[in-house]
Each structure stands twice: as C-alpha cells, then as structure tokens.
Scaffold this motif. Structure first.
Motif, PDB file in Angstrom:
ATOM      1  N   LYS A  19       0.469  -6.277 -17.942  1.00  0.00           N
ATOM      2  CA  LYS A  19       1.362  -6.241 -16.791  1.00  0.00           C
ATOM      3  C   LYS A  19       1.028  -7.373 -15.813  1.00  0.00           C
ATOM      4  N   GLU A  20      -0.243  -7.600 -15.578  1.00  0.00           N
ATOM      5  CA  GLU A  20      -0.668  -8.666 -14.668  1.00  0.00           C
ATOM      6  C   GLU A  20      -0.364 -10.046 -15.268  1.00  0.00           C
ATOM      7  N   LYS A  21      -0.574 -10.193 -16.577  1.00  0.00           N
ATOM      8  CA  LYS A  21      -0.239 -11.457 -17.253  1.00  0.00           C
ATOM      9  C   LYS A  21       1.248 -11.758 -17.135  1.00  0.00           C
ATOM     10  N   ASP A  22       2.072 -10.725 -17.341  1.00  0.00           N
ATOM     11  CA  ASP A  22       3.516 -10.915 -17.247  1.00  0.00           C
ATOM     12  C   ASP A  22       3.918 -11.377 -15.846  1.00  0.00           C
ATOM     13  N   LYS A  23       3.312 -10.765 -14.838  1.00  0.00           N
ATOM     14  CA  LYS A  23       3.620 -11.119 -13.459  1.00  0.00           C
ATOM     15  C   LYS A  23       3.241 -12.577 -13.171  1.00  0.00           C
ATOM     16  N   LEU A  24       2.059 -12.976 -13.620  1.00  0.00           N
ATOM     17  CA  LEU A  24       1.617 -14.362 -13.424  1.00  0.00           C
ATOM     18  C   LEU A  24       2.490 -15.351 -14.203  1.00  0.00           C
ATOM     19  N   LEU A  26       5.644 -14.999 -15.093  1.00  0.00           N
ATOM     20  CA  LEU A  26       6.950 -15.115 -14.437  1.00  0.00           C
ATOM     21  C   LEU A  26       6.873 -15.969 -13.178  1.00  0.00           C
ATOM     22  N   ARG A  27       5.805 -15.851 -12.418  1.00  0.00           N
ATOM     23  CA  ARG A  27       5.626 -16.694 -11.224  1.00  0.00           C
ATOM     24  C   ARG A  27       5.464 -18.158 -11.619  1.00  0.00           C
TER      25      ARG A  27
END
Length: 184
Positions: A19-24, A26-27
């Motif tokens: 989840k954290e990887k996906d957020k990073l 996308l940013r």
C-alpha cells in the motif's frame, strides 16, 4: 542521486508494504508527464491504439504541409522541428522504434525543401534548415539500420524516395558531405 548508487535504499523500497509502495509510486508518476503517458499506453492501450497514434500524427502533418510551402525558411524550420519533436514524444511514450522511423521518414518525405527567401537572414536559416534536415535524416537512417531486416524491407522504398528527393534538391551537397547513401 541514482538508485544504483544506494543499494540500501533499493532494498528498503522493495521491503515497503504494498500500500505504501503504491502511494509513493503514484506520487512519483504524477511528477513526470511522459512517464504517466507511457504507463497509460503500456497498461491501458493496445496495438490499435498505437496505429491510431501514428495516424493522428500523420493527419496533423498533412494539415500543416500546405502551410509550410507559404512560410519563410526560418518559420518552416520552427514548424518542422515541432513535427519531429512530436515523433520523439511518440517514441518516448510507446517505445516503438519502427513507428518512430516510419513517422520521421513520412515527415521528411512530405516537407518541402525549398522555401521562399526572406529579406534578412535567408542564407543563415537556409543553412540551419539544411543542417537540421540532413542531421535528422542521418539519425533516422542509423535507427533504420538497427531494425530487423524484415522491418527494414518494409521501409526501404520510402527511404529510397527520401534519399532521391534529397539528392535531386539543393541539399545534395550537404547530403554528400554527411556521407548519406544514395539508396539503402
């Protein structure tokens, strides 16, 4: 800072929760327009979309060709550079080398090489146009040579038309100086 220089950072990134990887991710993607467009192409488009991208570029070029003949060499140089930049962007997004060569040959075959003389600076801009044109042809031929021989066969007629056009125009001297072949 390159990721390869920081092996600990690479390890830390791979160990992050999904989840954290996906957020990073996308940013990060949001900061780069070409990367965003490339991912959209790679993940959401197919072969028909590639063909429609090529047809759109060809259509845009066709609409500008008649206008090019009315321009001074300086104005034409600006327009032609924009056309080639559009093909370069197409390549950055699709990574389609064949399409890039095909489109550049298409542009180079379509654009006129004789322009009306402007009162000031024709000689300089004529030289700049010739230099840009010949350099673009050289770069395109180098990419053409790296294509598979079947793909080269598909493009060879258009490239030979281009080379004939060059050698029958005022660009022949510049082409010889650049060691352009007379045919492939």
């Amino acid at each position: 800072m390159k990721l390869a220089e920081h092996k600990n950072l690479k390890t830390a990134i791979t160990e992050l929760p999904v989840k954290e990887k996906d957020k990073l991710l996308l940013r990060l993607i949001a900061k780069d327009k070409v990367l965003t467009e490339h991912l959209h192409y790679k993940l959401l488009e197919d072969e028909s979309d590639l063909e429609s991208r090529k047809e759109q570029i060809k259509s845009d070029i066709e609409s500008q060709i008649s206008e090019l003949k009315k321009l001074s060499v300086k104005e034409a140089l600006v327009k032609v550079r924009k056309m080639i930049t559009g093909v370069n962007h197409f390549y950055k997004v699709t990574k389609d080398t064949f399409g890039e060569v095909e489109l550049k040959v298409y542009i180079l075959n379509k654009i006129p090489v004789d322009y009306k003389r402007s009162i000031f600076g024709y000689k300089d801009f004529g030289f700049l146009f010739a230099t840009f044109y010949i350099k673009t042809v050289t770069i395109t031929l180098n990419k053409f040579k790296k294509l598979h021989e079947d793909l080269q066969f598909d493009l060879s007629e258009n490239i030979n038309q281009l080379l004939a056009k060059i050698y029958s125009s005022k660009l022949a001297g510049a082409a010889e100086a650049a060691d352009l072949p007379k045919e492939v």
